[in-house]
Motif scaffolding. Structure first.
Motif, PDB file in Angstrom:
ATOM      1  N   GLN A 247       0.829  -1.202   0.000  1.00  0.00           N
ATOM      2  CA  GLN A 247       0.000   0.000   0.000  1.00  0.00           C
ATOM      3  C   GLN A 247       0.866   1.256   0.000  1.00  0.00           C
ATOM      4  N   ALA A 248       1.969   1.236   0.761  1.00  0.00           N
ATOM      5  CA  ALA A 248       2.895   2.377   0.777  1.00  0.00           C
ATOM      6  C   ALA A 248       3.552   2.546  -0.590  1.00  0.00           C
ATOM      7  N   ARG A 249       3.927   1.452  -1.209  1.00  0.00           N
ATOM      8  CA  ARG A 249       4.535   1.503  -2.552  1.00  0.00           C
ATOM      9  C   ARG A 249       3.587   2.138  -3.556  1.00  0.00           C
ATOM     10  N   GLN A 250       2.330   1.725  -3.510  1.00  0.00           N
ATOM     11  CA  GLN A 250       1.355   2.233  -4.461  1.00  0.00           C
ATOM     12  C   GLN A 250       1.079   3.720  -4.239  1.00  0.00           C
ATOM     13  N   THR A 251       1.081   4.165  -2.973  1.00  0.00           N
ATOM     14  CA  THR A 251       0.865   5.570  -2.661  1.00  0.00           C
ATOM     15  C   THR A 251       1.963   6.437  -3.267  1.00  0.00           C
ATOM     16  N   ILE A 252       3.219   6.012  -3.109  1.00  0.00           N
ATOM     17  CA  ILE A 252       4.356   6.773  -3.660  1.00  0.00           C
ATOM     18  C   ILE A 252       4.309   6.754  -5.183  1.00  0.00           C
ATOM     19  N   LEU A 253       3.996   5.601  -5.744  1.00  0.00           N
ATOM     20  CA  LEU A 253       3.962   5.473  -7.199  1.00  0.00           C
ATOM     21  C   LEU A 253       2.902   6.384  -7.803  1.00  0.00           C
ATOM     22  N   ASP A 254       1.723   6.437  -7.204  1.00  0.00           N
ATOM     23  CA  ASP A 254       0.652   7.294  -7.708  1.00  0.00           C
ATOM     24  C   ASP A 254       1.058   8.761  -7.681  1.00  0.00           C
ATOM     25  N   ALA A 255       1.814   9.154  -6.652  1.00  0.00           N
ATOM     26  CA  ALA A 255       2.235  10.550  -6.522  1.00  0.00           C
ATOM     27  C   ALA A 255       3.314  10.921  -7.537  1.00  0.00           C
ATOM     28  N   LEU A 256       4.030   9.917  -8.097  1.00  0.00           N
ATOM     29  CA  LEU A 256       5.137  10.187  -9.021  1.00  0.00           C
ATOM     30  C   LEU A 256       4.766  10.018 -10.490  1.00  0.00           C
ATOM     31  N   VAL A 257       3.575   9.539 -10.758  1.00  0.00           N
ATOM     32  CA  VAL A 257       3.212   9.213 -12.140  1.00  0.00           C
ATOM     33  C   VAL A 257       3.366  10.415 -13.068  1.00  0.00           C
ATOM     34  N   LYS A 258       2.939  11.575 -12.667  1.00  0.00           N
ATOM     35  CA  LYS A 258       2.991  12.755 -13.531  1.00  0.00           C
ATOM     36  C   LYS A 258       4.243  13.599 -13.305  1.00  0.00           C
ATOM     37  N   LYS A 259       5.162  13.108 -12.456  1.00  0.00           N
ATOM     38  CA  LYS A 259       6.362  13.895 -12.152  1.00  0.00           C
ATOM     39  C   LYS A 259       7.637  13.206 -12.629  1.00  0.00           C
ATOM     40  N   ALA A 260       7.701  11.893 -12.536  1.00  0.00           N
ATOM     41  CA  ALA A 260       8.903  11.149 -12.909  1.00  0.00           C
ATOM     42  C   ALA A 260       8.684  10.463 -14.256  1.00  0.00           C
ATOM     43  N   VAL A 261       9.772   9.968 -14.808  1.00  0.00           N
ATOM     44  CA  VAL A 261       9.751   9.307 -16.109  1.00  0.00           C
ATOM     45  C   VAL A 261       9.509   7.812 -15.916  1.00  0.00           C
ATOM     46  N   GLU A 262       8.278   7.371 -16.229  1.00  0.00           N
ATOM     47  CA  GLU A 262       7.898   5.964 -16.089  1.00  0.00           C
ATOM     48  C   GLU A 262       8.446   5.374 -14.782  1.00  0.00           C
ATOM     49  N   PRO A 263       8.001   5.911 -13.671  1.00  0.00           N
ATOM     50  CA  PRO A 263       8.577   5.491 -12.387  1.00  0.00           C
ATOM     51  C   PRO A 263       8.095   4.113 -11.946  1.00  0.00           C
ATOM     52  N   ASP A 264       8.876   3.523 -11.089  1.00  0.00           N
ATOM     53  CA  ASP A 264       8.496   2.322 -10.348  1.00  0.00           C
ATOM     54  C   ASP A 264       9.124   2.429  -8.962  1.00  0.00           C
ATOM     55  N   VAL A 265       8.507   1.779  -7.991  1.00  0.00           N
ATOM     56  CA  VAL A 265       8.924   1.951  -6.592  1.00  0.00           C
ATOM     57  C   VAL A 265       8.984   0.603  -5.880  1.00  0.00           C
TER      58      VAL A 265
END
Length: 392
Positions: free
Chosen positions: A140-158
């Motif tokens: 759940q923590a991973r998904q929260t960070i990933l959702d926050a980075l979708v429009k900021k980072a380049v194809e992010p994964d966490v």
């Protein structure tokens, strides 16, 4: 019977009860059993009952298994859903597909962040801000960070990894190898396993008591019982406090035994015959073979089974009350004049803090009284003859 004998016997019948003695006679213990304060004629007496030690009662008492911890806390089970808590150390790894992203460079496409969950349950991540970790699973923590980075980072994964679980510690202290905070694994762990991680008990299991504190609940059990009874070896939870105490089990012997004092068990188990033997046995000249007693505060389930529901309820109505941990006063009587008592006594267990009382024979008080009343009138030499006449 001459006149002197008649006078002395009359005096005995009216005054023998006033003779000094080391505790009550067997008849007095039995007489007060099952009676209320009003029936006895004294205020604030302890209402108790007497149970004869025979094959049935000895078997019932010896087969009883204490369940103080499982009854208090429940045995528990799996660890359930493991969530992040305050003080936990996390490693957050952020990946990006491009070489010029927020967290990637030409040399590395990942960034590692070490975080400590703060008292408010959150921790800060660059370009994301405060992220609530407390109460969430790692996914759940991973998904929260990933959702926050979708429009900021380049194809992010966490990836979120737990590096330390301060919120999942159990405190173990007292008579153990080394008092410590024991971190719990992701698999269920029992009291014995956690104590082992703290170096194990420093004393033998039969003289080590384990106290578990969980929230506002507290329970104590003998380590020997926890080892022998799997249902007492309950699963611990994060935040539990376990305190191990070394307290040698003892019993007290009083009355017509050769030794009157508190005695340590010095063994894993002890039966009533062994307890009497440790006190040197009864004194032949004064002991009442029918008057070996064990005074005990017994578990409610045992007392109810021994007395039966009707008798148990009747005793409650007469004022029988439990102690602070719910045990009721009971007196066990062993009649050593019966040959099978030497077999039955081997199966009747002594418990810590028991009082073993060996009653004197009624003739002892008779002899004492006759000596007291005979000396002033110069007839002490006839006392023994009077005793023979009276007892025969």
């Amino acid at each position: 019977m001459n006149r002197l004998n008649a006078i002395l016997i009359c005096a005995v019948l009216t005054g023998c009860q006033a003779v000094p003695g080391e505790g009550p006679l067997s008849s007095e213990i039995v007489k007060d059993a099952g009676r209320s304060s009003q029936e006895i004629g004294r205020e604030n007496t302890v209402a108790y009952d007497v149970v004869d030690v025979d094959a049935r009662s000895a078997r019932l008492v010896s087969n009883y298994v204490a369940t103080a911890l499982s009854r208090r806390f429940g045995i528990g089970g799996g660890v359930g859903q493991v969530v992040i808590g305050i003080g936990d150390l996390l490693k957050v790894t952020i990946f990006e597909a491009g070489s010029d992203g927020l967290f990637s460079t030409a040399d590395s496409k990942q960034t590692n962040l070490d975080l400590v969950v703060q008292p408010n349950g959150a921790a800060s991540i660059p370009y994301v801000g405060q992220v609530q970790f407390g109460g969430k699973t790692l996914e759940q923590a991973r998904q929260t960070i990933l959702d926050a980075l979708v429009k900021k980072a380049v194809e992010p994964d966490v990836i979120v990894t737990s590096m330390g679980t301060a919120s999942r510690n159990v405190t173990v202290s007292g008579a153990v190898g080394h008092s410590s905070l024991v971190p719990l694994n992701l698999v269920p762990e029992t009291i014995n396993e956690v104590i082992a991680k703290a170096g194990g008990p420093v004393a033998q299991p039969y003289e080590s008591y384990v106290t578990l504190v969980r929230g506002k609940k507290t329970g104590t059990a003998l380590l020997k019982t926890i080892i022998e009874n799997p249902s007492e070896n309950i699963f611990v939870r994060p935040g539990d406090q376990i305190y191990v105490t070394q307290d040698p089990r003892t019993f007290t012997v009083l009355g017509a035994a050769k030794i009157n004092r508190r005695i340590e068990f010095g063994a894993n188990d002890l039966n009533v015959l062994e307890a009497v033997a440790l006190a040197g046995g009864g004194t032949d000249a004064v002991v009442d073979a029918k008057g070996y007693f064990v005074f005990r505060y017994e578990e409610a389930d045992v007392v109810r089974s021994l007395l039966g529901t009707e008798r148990f309820n009747a005793m409650l109505n007469k004022g029988m009350q439990p102690d602070s941990v719910g045990r009721y006063p009971i007196v066990y009587r062993l009649d050593m004049s019966h040959p099978d008592s030497l077999m039955v006594g081997q199966t009747f267990p002594i418990k810590s803090r028991d009082v073993v009382y060996v009653s004197r024979h009624p003739s002892v008080d008779l002899i004492k009284f006759l000596n007291i009343v005979a000396r002033p009138v110069g007839v002490a030499s006839q006392v023994s003859n009077v005793v023979d006449d009276f007892t025969n």
